[in-house]
Design an enzyme around this catalytic site. Structure first.
Site, PDB file in Angstrom:
ATOM      1  N   LYS A  83      -1.043  -9.354   2.999  1.00 21.89           N
ATOM      2  CA  LYS A  83      -0.262  -8.894   4.163  1.00 21.89           C
ATOM      3  C   LYS A  83      -1.122  -7.979   5.022  1.00 21.89           C
ATOM      4  CE  LYS A  83       3.362  -5.935   3.810  1.00 21.89           C
ATOM      5  NZ  LYS A  83       2.819  -4.767   4.536  1.00 21.89           N
ATOM      6  N   GLU A 140       9.707  -4.140  10.093  1.00 21.23           N
ATOM      7  CA  GLU A 140      10.088  -2.842   9.511  1.00 21.23           C
ATOM      8  C   GLU A 140      10.653  -1.916  10.577  1.00 21.23           C
ATOM      9  OE1 GLU A 140       7.256  -1.074   6.854  1.00 21.23           O
ATOM     10  OE2 GLU A 140       8.357   0.825   6.776  1.00 21.23           O
ATOM     11  N   ASP A 165       0.843  -1.203   0.000  1.00 21.32           N
ATOM     12  CA  ASP A 165       0.000   0.000   0.000  1.00 21.32           C
ATOM     13  C   ASP A 165       0.877   1.252   0.000  1.00 21.32           C
ATOM     14  OD1 ASP A 165       0.863  -0.182   2.610  1.00 21.32           O
ATOM     15  OD2 ASP A 165      -1.128  -0.019   3.524  1.00 21.32           O
ATOM     16  N   GLU A 197      -0.963  -5.506   8.597  1.00 24.30           N
ATOM     17  CA  GLU A 197      -0.112  -4.834   9.589  1.00 24.30           C
ATOM     18  C   GLU A 197      -0.699  -5.040  10.985  1.00 24.30           C
ATOM     19  OE1 GLU A 197       0.592  -0.716   8.711  1.00 24.30           O
ATOM     20  OE2 GLU A 197       1.275  -1.148   6.677  1.00 24.30           O
ATOM     21  N   ASP A 215      -0.997  -6.131  -0.191  1.00 22.56           N
ATOM     22  CA  ASP A 215      -1.294  -5.500   1.098  1.00 22.56           C
ATOM     23  C   ASP A 215      -2.786  -5.321   1.284  1.00 22.56           C
ATOM     24  OD1 ASP A 215       0.688  -4.942   2.929  1.00 22.56           O
ATOM     25  OD2 ASP A 215       1.370  -3.133   1.884  1.00 22.56           O
TER      26      ASP A 215
END
Ligand code: KIV
Length: 275
Positions: free
Chosen positions: A113, A182, A44, A115, A83
């Site tokens: 994915k 990250e 994204d 987050e 994402d």
């Protein structure tokens, strides 16, 4: 050979490093794929790199489906991970599963994915129950930029570091096949990598991860709005493009382009009667 979640699991077992890059369109995906990179993330981050937004929060499911579809056509061998954008999995397991399904059915992704940590284990379990592999993402999760108060390195206190290790274990237990780390300290990334049986894919988290990912515009020197310290520039493609655009502009304006070899002709009398 097509990379799959099994390729990623085997790499972890064998201690072989995995490479991933972002891509958002067919042409770039084809080039990344031909280079032998294991996985392509339709991140994204496209909100910033392709759409010019200040962060990833405005990216929609329709944006992700559109770009994923283009990437999937170019990725013959790389695993395509898409994402899930902000607010596409936060409301319920049903919402998360339905949107993950769109990325697979309409976009052609092989995995999605998400987050976040342990708070999303119900959603990850629900999506994996639908046979859609899920990649986790911990540390500096850009969708939480407002909660973090900016794009900042995460896991710098003992408590925060322990939370990240615990979250990685929770993601693995929920069925995630890999996890992006990250912008966390390199030593913490090494601890997480040792703590879980799924591959860790680092970005700004040092060499102790099982694999690495970069945003392709960062590593090609094409995107100057944000220049993260961790993004090594493997080429100066942005400068090359700017020079080529300027050369084109000059050649059009001085009449040297197009030249005869760039034009089409027809037999001499073809246009005699054409007025
Ligand atoms: O959106 C993205 O490109 C990402 C990578 C930076 C991991 O999430």
């Amino acid at each position: 050979m097509k990379n799959t979640v099994s390729t990623f699991a085997k790499a972890k077992k064998d201690g072989a490093r995995l490479s991933m890059l972002t891509a958002y369109d067919y042409t770039t995906a084809s080039l990344v794929d031909a280079a032998g990179v294991n996985g392509i993330l339709v991140g994204d981050s496209l909100g910033m790199t392709m759409l010019g937004l200040p962060d990833t929060l405005g990216v929609t499911m329709d944006d992700m489906v559109h770009h994923t579809r283009a990437v999937a056509r170019g990725a013959k061998e790389a695993l395509v991970v898409a994402d899930m954008p902000f607010m596409s999995y936060h409301l319920s397991c049903a919402q998360a599963t339905e949107n993950a399904g769109r990325l697979v059915k309409e976009g052609g992704a092989q995995a999605v994915k998400i987050e976040g940590g342990a708070q999303f284990t119900p959603e990850i379990e629900a999506i994996t129950r639908a046979s859609i592999p899920v990649m986790g993402h911990l540390g500096l999760t850009p969708q939480s930029v407002n909660a973090f108060g900016g794009f900042k390195v995460q896991g710098k206190s003992t408590a925060a570091a322990q939370r990240i290790v615990d979250d990685a274990r929770a993601l693995e237990a929920a069925g995630a096949f890999a996890v992006v780390l990250e912008c966390i300290p390199a030593e913490l990334a090494r601890i997480v990598t040792d703590a879980v049986g799924i591959p860790t894919i680092g970005i700004g988290s040092g060499a102790g991860c099982d694999g690495q990912i970069l945003v392709y515009q960062d590593m090609l020197g094409m995107f100057d709005d944000l220049t993260p310290k961790f993004a090594r520039r493997f080429a100066e493609v942005g400068a090359l493009m700017k020079q080529a655009f300027a050369d084109y502009d000059a050649c059009v304006k001085d009449g040297s382009f197009p030249a005869p070899e760039h034009t089409f002709a027809a037999p001499a009398d073809t246009f005699d009667g054409v007025k």
